[in-house]
Every structure is written in structure tokens, then in C-alpha cells.
Design a protein around this motif. Structure first.
Motif, PDB file in Angstrom:
ATOM      1  N   MET A   1       0.844  -1.196   0.000  1.00 31.81           N
ATOM      2  CA  MET A   1       0.000   0.000   0.000  1.00 31.81           C
ATOM      3  C   MET A   1       0.882   1.250   0.000  1.00 31.81           C
ATOM      4  SD  MET A   1      -2.894   1.187   2.773  1.00 31.81           S
ATOM      5  CE  MET A   1      -3.834  -0.324   2.555  1.00 31.81           C
ATOM      6  N   ILE A   2       0.471   2.251  -0.779  1.00 29.93           N
ATOM      7  CA  ILE A   2       1.162   3.538  -0.805  1.00 29.93           C
ATOM      8  C   ILE A   2       0.198   4.579  -0.249  1.00 29.93           C
ATOM      9  CG2 ILE A   2       2.315   5.259  -2.228  1.00 29.93           C
ATOM     10  CD1 ILE A   2       2.635   3.035  -4.365  1.00 29.93           C
ATOM     11  N   GLU A   3       0.650   5.359   0.740  1.00 29.61           N
ATOM     12  CA  GLU A   3      -0.208   6.372   1.345  1.00 29.61           C
ATOM     13  C   GLU A   3       0.438   7.748   1.222  1.00 29.61           C
ATOM     14  OE1 GLU A   3      -2.602   4.666   4.953  1.00 29.61           O
ATOM     15  OE2 GLU A   3      -0.557   3.907   5.075  1.00 29.61           O
ATOM     16  N   LEU A   4      -0.281   8.674   0.616  1.00 22.77           N
ATOM     17  CA  LEU A   4       0.156  10.057   0.479  1.00 22.77           C
ATOM     18  C   LEU A   4      -0.734  10.913   1.366  1.00 22.77           C
ATOM     19  CD1 LEU A   4       0.870   8.508  -2.234  1.00 22.77           C
ATOM     20  CD2 LEU A   4       0.873  10.743  -3.324  1.00 22.77           C
ATOM     21  N   ASP A   5      -0.115  11.733   2.203  1.00 21.29           N
ATOM     22  CA  ASP A   5      -0.866  12.570   3.129  1.00 21.29           C
ATOM     23  C   ASP A   5      -0.396  14.012   3.009  1.00 21.29           C
ATOM     24  OD1 ASP A   5      -2.365  13.632   5.169  1.00 21.29           O
ATOM     25  OD2 ASP A   5      -1.300  12.621   6.786  1.00 21.29           O
ATOM     26  N   ALA A   6      -1.226  14.838   2.370  1.00 15.63           N
ATOM     27  CA  ALA A   6      -0.920  16.262   2.174  1.00 15.63           C
ATOM     28  C   ALA A   6       0.450  16.460   1.534  1.00 15.63           C
ATOM     29  CB  ALA A   6      -1.018  17.016   3.494  1.00 15.63           C
ATOM     30  N   LEU A   7       0.811  15.573   0.640  1.00 20.04           N
ATOM     31  CA  LEU A   7       2.137  15.586   0.026  1.00 20.04           C
ATOM     32  C   LEU A   7       2.309  16.827  -0.852  1.00 20.04           C
ATOM     33  CD1 LEU A   7       4.721  13.828  -0.233  1.00 20.04           C
ATOM     34  CD2 LEU A   7       3.722  12.887  -2.328  1.00 20.04           C
ATOM     35  N   THR A   8       3.386  17.554  -0.609  1.00 20.29           N
ATOM     36  CA  THR A   8       3.631  18.808  -1.314  1.00 20.29           C
ATOM     37  C   THR A   8       5.098  18.900  -1.707  1.00 20.29           C
ATOM     38  OG1 THR A   8       1.881  19.937  -0.073  1.00 20.29           O
ATOM     39  CG2 THR A   8       3.542  21.331  -1.115  1.00 20.29           C
ATOM     40  N   LYS A   9       5.349  19.387  -2.926  1.00 18.91           N
ATOM     41  CA  LYS A   9       6.716  19.630  -3.375  1.00 18.91           C
ATOM     42  C   LYS A   9       6.783  20.973  -4.093  1.00 18.91           C
ATOM     43  CE  LYS A   9      11.045  18.786  -4.167  1.00 18.91           C
ATOM     44  NZ  LYS A   9      12.024  18.777  -3.045  1.00 18.91           N
ATOM     45  N   ARG A  10       7.675  21.838  -3.595  1.00 17.87           N
ATOM     46  CA  ARG A  10       7.871  23.147  -4.201  1.00 17.87           C
ATOM     47  C   ARG A  10       9.295  23.262  -4.724  1.00 17.87           C
ATOM     48  NH1 ARG A  10       5.521  24.177   0.787  1.00 17.87           N
ATOM     49  NH2 ARG A  10       3.298  24.746   0.705  1.00 17.87           N
ATOM     50  N   TYR A  11       9.425  23.917  -5.867  1.00 18.53           N
ATOM     51  CA  TYR A  11      10.723  24.260  -6.429  1.00 18.53           C
ATOM     52  C   TYR A  11      10.748  25.781  -6.557  1.00 18.53           C
ATOM     53  CZ  TYR A  11      10.894  19.330  -7.742  1.00 18.53           C
ATOM     54  OH  TYR A  11      10.886  17.950  -7.721  1.00 18.53           O
ATOM     55  N   GLY A  12      11.359  26.453  -5.591  1.00 15.62           N
ATOM     56  CA  GLY A  12      11.328  27.903  -5.594  1.00 15.62           C
ATOM     57  C   GLY A  12       9.897  28.382  -5.445  1.00 15.62           C
ATOM     58  N   GLY A  13       9.444  29.180  -6.428  1.00 15.12           N
ATOM     59  CA  GLY A  13       8.079  29.688  -6.375  1.00 15.12           C
ATOM     60  C   GLY A  13       7.071  28.809  -7.079  1.00 15.12           C
ATOM     61  N   THR A  14       7.505  27.645  -7.560  1.00 16.23           N
ATOM     62  CA  THR A  14       6.622  26.732  -8.283  1.00 16.23           C
ATOM     63  C   THR A  14       6.219  25.568  -7.399  1.00 16.23           C
ATOM     64  OG1 THR A  14       7.662  27.292 -10.395  1.00 16.23           O
ATOM     65  CG2 THR A  14       6.376  25.248 -10.307  1.00 16.23           C
ATOM     66  N   CYS A  22      -3.993  10.601  -0.961  1.00 16.84           N
ATOM     67  CA  CYS A  22      -4.693   9.445  -1.530  1.00 16.84           C
ATOM     68  C   CYS A  22      -3.999   8.179  -1.050  1.00 16.84           C
ATOM     69  CB  CYS A  22      -4.724   9.491  -3.061  1.00 16.84           C
ATOM     70  SG  CYS A  22      -3.105   9.347  -3.846  1.00 16.84           S
ATOM     71  N   THR A  23      -4.667   7.054  -1.265  1.00 22.04           N
ATOM     72  CA  THR A  23      -4.107   5.744  -0.912  1.00 22.04           C
ATOM     73  C   THR A  23      -4.181   4.836  -2.124  1.00 22.04           C
ATOM     74  OG1 THR A  23      -4.803   5.970   1.405  1.00 22.04           O
ATOM     75  CG2 THR A  23      -4.327   3.750   0.612  1.00 22.04           C
ATOM     76  N   VAL A  24      -3.043   4.254  -2.479  1.00 18.21           N
ATOM     77  CA  VAL A  24      -2.980   3.298  -3.588  1.00 18.21           C
ATOM     78  C   VAL A  24      -2.995   1.913  -2.961  1.00 18.21           C
ATOM     79  CG1 VAL A  24      -1.734   2.579  -5.652  1.00 18.21           C
ATOM     80  CG2 VAL A  24      -1.601   4.957  -4.883  1.00 18.21           C
ATOM     81  N   ARG A  25      -4.076   1.179  -3.178  1.00 20.14           N
ATOM     82  CA  ARG A  25      -4.310  -0.067  -2.454  1.00 20.14           C
ATOM     83  C   ARG A  25      -3.845  -1.296  -3.244  1.00 20.14           C
ATOM     84  NH1 ARG A  25      -7.173   1.228   1.913  1.00 20.14           N
ATOM     85  NH2 ARG A  25      -8.300   3.229   1.882  1.00 20.14           N
TER      86      ARG A  25
END
Length: 303
Positions: A1-14, A22-25
Motif C-alpha cells: 500500500m502507498i499512502e500520500l498525506d498532504a504531500l507537497t513539493k515546491r521548487y522555488g516559487g513553483t 490518496c491511498t494506492v491499495r
């Protein structure tokens, strides 16, 4: 199972990935869809620990991938089939990975046989076609016999036989109870391969639902009705707000109204029916409609 919780990635201002949860079951093939620039590849790389999240978390079986010893035994991935050392043979490439993950050497021959590359195992990868490199990438993902598998554009470069083989492979892996997460821009292949979809746009979640439910959200849904009183029923349905198109002497195509309501009106007005069937939009039509506001790059855009 893969669980993402409020996953965020920023590159500078992007912001490439924005609060993705989400959850990948396990036990099904989950398609990962989104327009170009939506953040799919960045998300997969965060799952594998290749990019660190700016905030939020992503775990595999409850743990951060980087904390898992001998990673190929836990997660197998194909991210870029061309990202291999062309001077190595297929056997040499796989054996180096197997040795580093304490995987028996016998496993190298097993996965080469499974992907159909046994006869070219000693050839240099630099001479492989893109389709052969894709097969090698899939062999690499399978090497540790992991419970979780990630594939980014696995159909690229494959001939029709190869595409059919990959569909069957993914279905079998899911049937074995594994988590199979597949990113692709080929809607026709996702329609024939995935059971569940995670759809993102501009890094944000658009949908996390079954393939059937996602397609049904499109305005392209239609109801086909066949009746000897087509003209009368057409008037009834149009008066109730449906868009009705005659498709023959006895057949109507109805949009803007669900199948159940069409049936109720036919019953209410005593219209005999010979056919009443619902037809969902294609995955491609639903995808284009529901992600239109999230497309980053448009042909002819002169911004």
C-alpha cells in the motif's frame, strides 16, 4: 500500500505537487493520470525517496521508502527505461542490482525469461530498442519480487504483442495481491488496464475513484432507447429537459438525463420499450473534460 498525506513539493516559487492525499491499495491496478506538468513524475520520485517532500508524507507499507533495507525487495519501479548504462549487458545490469539488494543470482535469469529477454541477456543494453529497454525496466522492477510496483509510461515503445503482454502482467501482479501503480498518457491503454484511477492536475487531486465512476462523470454519457413510439417519447424527454437525437426509425440517443429517469418517463407515459441502455463516455473523453482547467501547456497558447 502507498499512502500520500498532504504531500507537497515546491521548487522555488513553483508548486509541483500541492497537498496530495490518496491511498494506492493492493489487489488492483491503479492508473495515475494527469496532463503534462501535473506533477505525476515528481510524485513517483517522492514515493521512492528520490525527491524529498517540502511538506506532507508518503509511505510504503507504513514506512518511508528510504528507511526500508534492500529497497528492491519492497518496491520495484520503472521510471525511465533509457536511464541505464549502455555498456552493460542485461545480465550485468540486473546482477549488479541483485547483489546490492541480496537477491539470489538465479532471480536474474527468472525475470529475463519472464519479460522475454533471455536470448539477448548477454548483449549490451546500448544496442537495445526502446521496447527492449522497456522490458528490461520491467524486469528490474520485478527483480526483488516486491509487493509494491510503480511504472511510469510502461507502454512506450512496445509493439502490440508487448502491450498485450504488459496488460496481462499487471493484471496478474494485482491478482497476486500486489500494489500496482501505473502512470501513462495513453488513455486507451489505461482504459484496458486500470481498475481504479488517481487523477491530478496542477499538482492537486482531481479524482480518486474507479475507472467506471470517473468515466461516468463526463457529460459524454448517453442513453440509447429503442421504441415503436420514438417520436412521442422524444417529445416527452425533450419537455423534461433531455437532449434527444433520433438514430433511426425507432431509436433515440438521449443526453443530459440518466437511464433511470428515462425509464421512469417512458413508464409514466405508457411508452413501450424494446431497448434501454446506458453508455458511458470513453476514458479519454472524460479525462479531457474533467482536466481541461488543469492543463498547463496548450497548443497555440501564446502566453
Amino acid at each position: 500500500m502507498i499512502e500520500l498525506d498532504a504531500l507537497t513539493k515546491r521548487y522555488g516559487g513553483t508548486t509541483a505537487v500541492d497537498g496530495l492525499t490518496c491511498t494506492v491499495r493492493p489487489g488492483r491496478v491503479t492508473g495515475f493520470l494527469g496532463p503534462n506538468g501535473a506533477g505525476k513524475s515528481t510524485t513517483l520520485r517522492m514515493v521512492l525517496g528520490l525527491h524529498a517532500p517540502s511538506s506532507g508524507t508518503v509511505t510504503v507499507a507504513g514506512r518511508v521508502f528510504g528507511s526500508l533495507p534492500r529497497g528492491l525487495r519492497h518496491v520495484g519501479a520503472l521510471l525511465d527505461a533509457a536511464d541505464v548504462h549502455g555498456g552493460l549487458s542485461a545480465v550485468g545490469h540486473l546482477w549488479a542490482l541483485a547483489r546490492g539488494n541480496r537477491i539470489p543470482r538465479s532471480r536474474v535469469g527468472e525475470v529475463l525469461d519472464e519479460v522475454g529477454l533471455s536470448s539477448v541477456g548477454k548483449r549490451r543494453i546500448g544496442g537495445f530498442s526502446l521496447g527492449m529497454k522497456q522490458r528490461l525496466g520491467i524486469a528490474t522492477a520485478l527483480l526483488g519480487d516486491p509487493p509494491v510496483l510503480l511504472f511510469d509510461e510502461p507502454f512506450n515503445g512496445l509493439d502490440p504483442e508487448g502491450v498485450l503482454w504488459v496488460r496481462g502482467l499487471f493484471g496478474r501482479l494485482a491478482a497476486e495481491g500486489r500494489t500496482v501503480f501505473v502512470s501513462s498518457h495513453l488513455m486507451s491503454e489505461m482504459e484496458n488496464t486500470a481498475e481504479h484511477l488517481v487523477v491530478i492536475g496542477r499538482g492537486r487531486l482531481i479524482a480518486d475513484e474507479s475507472l467506471t465512476a470517473f468515466s461516468a462523470r463526463s457529460a459524454g454519457r448517453r442513453v440509447v432507447v429503442r421504441t415503436p413510439e420514438a417520436a412521442r417519447l422524444a417529445g416527452v424527454l425533450a419537455a423534461a429537459g433531455a437532449v434527444v437525437t433520433p438514430s433511426g426509425e425507432e431509436t433515440l440517443t438521449v443526453t443530459g438525463m440518466g437511464l433511470e429517469r428515462v425509464g421512469e418517463l417512458a413508464f409514466e407515459y405508457s411508452v413501450p420499450l424494446r431497448e434501454l441502455s446506458g453508455h458511458g463516455a470513453s476514458l479519454e473523453a472524460a479525462f479531457m473534460e474533467l482536466t481541461a482547467a488543469s492543463v498547463e501547456y496548450l497548443a497555440g497558447d501564446r502566453r
